[in-house]
Design a protein around this motif. Structure first.
Motif, PDB file in Angstrom:
ATOM      1  N   GLN A   9       0.960  -1.070   0.080  1.00 23.74           N
ATOM      2  CA  GLN A   9      -0.136   0.003   0.129  1.00 23.74           C
ATOM      3  C   GLN A   9       0.959   1.210  -0.047  1.00 23.74           C
ATOM      4  O   GLN A   9       2.053   1.255   0.369  1.00 23.74           O
ATOM      5  CB  GLN A   9      -1.005  -0.004   1.385  1.00 23.74           C
ATOM      6  N   TRP A  11       1.136   5.782   0.408  1.00 21.59           N
ATOM      7  CA  TRP A  11       0.653   7.059   0.647  1.00 21.59           C
ATOM      8  C   TRP A  11       1.862   8.078   0.594  1.00 21.59           C
ATOM      9  O   TRP A  11       3.122   7.906   0.723  1.00 21.59           O
ATOM     10  CB  TRP A  11       0.133   7.100   1.956  1.00 21.59           C
ATOM     11  N   GLU A  22      -9.066   5.896   6.118  1.00 22.90           N
ATOM     12  CA  GLU A  22      -8.376   5.029   5.816  1.00 22.90           C
ATOM     13  C   GLU A  22      -7.606   4.396   6.586  1.00 22.90           C
ATOM     14  O   GLU A  22      -7.195   3.166   6.626  1.00 22.90           O
ATOM     15  CB  GLU A  22      -7.189   5.713   4.894  1.00 22.90           C
ATOM     16  N   ASP A  72       0.510   5.717  -9.302  1.00 20.38           N
ATOM     17  CA  ASP A  72       0.114   4.657 -10.281  1.00 20.38           C
ATOM     18  C   ASP A  72       1.294   3.951 -10.708  1.00 20.38           C
ATOM     19  O   ASP A  72       1.113   2.632 -10.526  1.00 20.38           O
ATOM     20  CB  ASP A  72      -0.767   5.320 -11.453  1.00 20.38           C
ATOM     21  N   ARG A  75       2.992   1.203  -8.481  1.00 21.37           N
ATOM     22  CA  ARG A  75       2.547   0.043  -8.087  1.00 21.37           C
ATOM     23  C   ARG A  75       2.725  -1.083  -9.041  1.00 21.37           C
ATOM     24  O   ARG A  75       2.838  -2.409  -8.716  1.00 21.37           O
ATOM     25  CB  ARG A  75       0.939   0.206  -7.834  1.00 21.37           C
ATOM     26  N   TYR A  86      -1.470  -5.594  -4.647  1.00 23.99           N
ATOM     27  CA  TYR A  86      -1.441  -4.118  -4.311  1.00 23.99           C
ATOM     28  C   TYR A  86      -2.801  -3.872  -3.874  1.00 23.99           C
ATOM     29  O   TYR A  86      -3.721  -4.357  -4.794  1.00 23.99           O
ATOM     30  CB  TYR A  86      -0.884  -3.444  -5.502  1.00 23.99           C
ATOM     31  N   ASP A  88      -5.310  -0.249  -2.887  1.00 24.08           N
ATOM     32  CA  ASP A  88      -5.657   1.124  -2.373  1.00 24.08           C
ATOM     33  C   ASP A  88      -5.895   1.132  -0.949  1.00 24.08           C
ATOM     34  O   ASP A  88      -6.750   0.116  -0.351  1.00 24.08           O
ATOM     35  CB  ASP A  88      -6.760   1.733  -3.316  1.00 24.08           C
ATOM     36  N   ASP A  90      -8.270   2.668   0.284  1.00 25.04           N
ATOM     37  CA  ASP A  90      -9.828   2.618   0.578  1.00 25.04           C
ATOM     38  C   ASP A  90     -10.545   1.648   0.172  1.00 25.04           C
ATOM     39  O   ASP A  90     -11.806   1.772   0.034  1.00 25.04           O
ATOM     40  CB  ASP A  90     -10.346   4.200  -0.137  1.00 25.04           C
ATOM     41  N   ALA A 139      -6.926  -0.473  -8.436  1.00 30.43           N
ATOM     42  CA  ALA A 139      -7.019  -0.472  -7.178  1.00 30.43           C
ATOM     43  C   ALA A 139      -6.645  -1.733  -6.392  1.00 30.43           C
ATOM     44  O   ALA A 139      -6.178  -1.807  -5.169  1.00 30.43           O
ATOM     45  CB  ALA A 139      -8.090   0.189  -6.601  1.00 30.43           C
ATOM     46  N   HIS A 267     -14.938  -0.770  -2.354  1.00 29.19           N
ATOM     47  CA  HIS A 267     -14.106   0.493  -2.714  1.00 29.19           C
ATOM     48  C   HIS A 267     -14.668   1.579  -2.231  1.00 29.19           C
ATOM     49  O   HIS A 267     -15.714   1.928  -2.822  1.00 29.19           O
ATOM     50  CB  HIS A 267     -13.740   0.678  -4.181  1.00 29.19           C
ATOM     51  N   SER A 269     -14.108   4.874  -2.530  1.00 28.83           N
ATOM     52  CA  SER A 269     -13.324   5.919  -2.873  1.00 28.83           C
ATOM     53  C   SER A 269     -14.015   7.266  -2.608  1.00 28.83           C
ATOM     54  O   SER A 269     -15.127   7.473  -2.991  1.00 28.83           O
ATOM     55  CB  SER A 269     -13.102   5.499  -4.444  1.00 28.83           C
ATOM     56  N   TRP A 273      -7.520  12.199  -5.050  1.00 27.71           N
ATOM     57  CA  TRP A 273      -6.438  12.170  -6.044  1.00 27.71           C
ATOM     58  C   TRP A 273      -6.758  13.415  -7.237  1.00 27.71           C
ATOM     59  O   TRP A 273      -5.784  13.911  -7.669  1.00 27.71           O
ATOM     60  CB  TRP A 273      -5.922  11.053  -6.617  1.00 27.71           C
TER      61      TRP A 273
END
Length: 301
Positions: A9, A11, A22, A72, A75, A86, A88, A90, A139, A267, A269, A273
């Motif tokens: 993950q 950030w 999150e 992006d 990952r 991988y 995301d 959220d 994601a 998700h 979301s 971003w």
């Protein structure tokens, strides 16, 4: 060979800086996977990964205009070098990944595309998004280290920078991100991998495993049709005219085994971003100048 039990993950800063929701979503994920390893990547870590292990990509990396493009791109390099999963931040976990991967390896899932080797596992984002929008979710992704899909991603990442360089003012910037580093780029790489392989090695699963969604019902905008299955025609019929609306996140009170018998994530979301995207006249003119210089150079060398 099994997919490594490591979850990646990312950030901009450390995991200790995460805010809600999150932070709670990640804590739940860790609690549901006690025998998995977790790797948390910061923006600084991402840059070190490229500099130390993929220095040939650094000139392309440095051309990205927005943080989401680097997030992006990074990952795909996690997946290539280390394998694993991988996710995301959220992505709310509903069931353990162990159960999902066991079903995948035993060919007990419904698939859009089923491979023989299963070196990588990808997912559709929304109903029909692969077939109608040429989009594959980035994601959540899973693979063995060095799976061929990621090498193809590296090629498409380089090639699609031209889309950014040709960007003009007032252009849809989210679309630029999707095409250069996001779901549309991943879909293009997946399709090119299929074209070039004799032994297929990447599975593509439908949306409901990792992103069940909802639309209002035909007769009552306060009621929801939950999209949670492969055959979506009856669901679109129940939504009626609302089927042209944006997809809705399923409220948490409806995230039950009865409503979502095959779903492992939801998700949550809020697309933060996209707030970082901007395009000024100066950026567009710089892109135009760069493109023109490339054309002149190709004519005079």
């Amino acid at each position: 060979m099994e997919i490594p039990k490591i979850i990646h993950q990312s950030w901009k800063s450390g995991a200790q800086d995460l805010i809600e929701p999150e932070a709670s979503i990640r804590k739940r994920l860790i609690n549901m996977h006690p025998d998995w390893d977790f790797k948390f990547w910061t923006d600084e870590d991402n840059e070190k990964l490229i500099k130390n292990h993929y220095p040939w990509f650094l000139p392309y990396w440095n051309q990205y205009l927005w943080p989401i493009q680097k997030a992006d791109a990074a990952r795909y390099f996690y997946m290539h070098r280390y394998g694993g999963v991988y996710l995301d931040l959220d992505m709310l976990c509903l069931r353990s990944l162990d159960d999902l991967f066991e079903k995948i390896m035993k060919n007990q899932t419904q698939n859009i595309y089923s491979s023989t080797m299963k070196n990588a596992i990808l997912f559709e984002e929304y109903p029909n998004s692969y077939s109608m929008q040429s989009s594959i979710y980035n994601a959540i992704m899973a693979s063995l280290p060095f799976a061929p899909i990621w090498t193809m991603c590296f090629y498409v990442l380089q090639k699609n920078l031209l889309i950014q360089k040709q960007m003009k003012p007032n252009q849809d910037l989210e679309k630029i991100v999707f095409q250069t580093t996001g779901p549309k780029m991943l879909c293009e790489a997946f399709n090119k991998t299929l074209e070039g392989q004799r032994a297929k090695d990447t599975d593509l699963l439908p949306y409901f495993y990792t992103n069940p969604v909802a639309l209002p019902t035909k007769h009552n905008s306060n009621e929801l049709v939950i999209f949670n299955r492969m055959h979506t025609d009856p669901l679109f019929e129940a939504a009626g005219s609302h089927s042209s609306e944006p997809w809705r996140i399923i409220p948490r009170e409806f995230l039950t085994p009865e409503n979502l018998p095959n779903s492992y994530f939801s998700h949550r979301s809020n697309r933060t971003w996209s707030k970082d995207l901007s395009c000024t006249e100066e950026v567009a003119q710089s892109n135009a100048d760069s493109t023109q210089e490339s054309k002149v150079g190709s004519l005079t060398t």
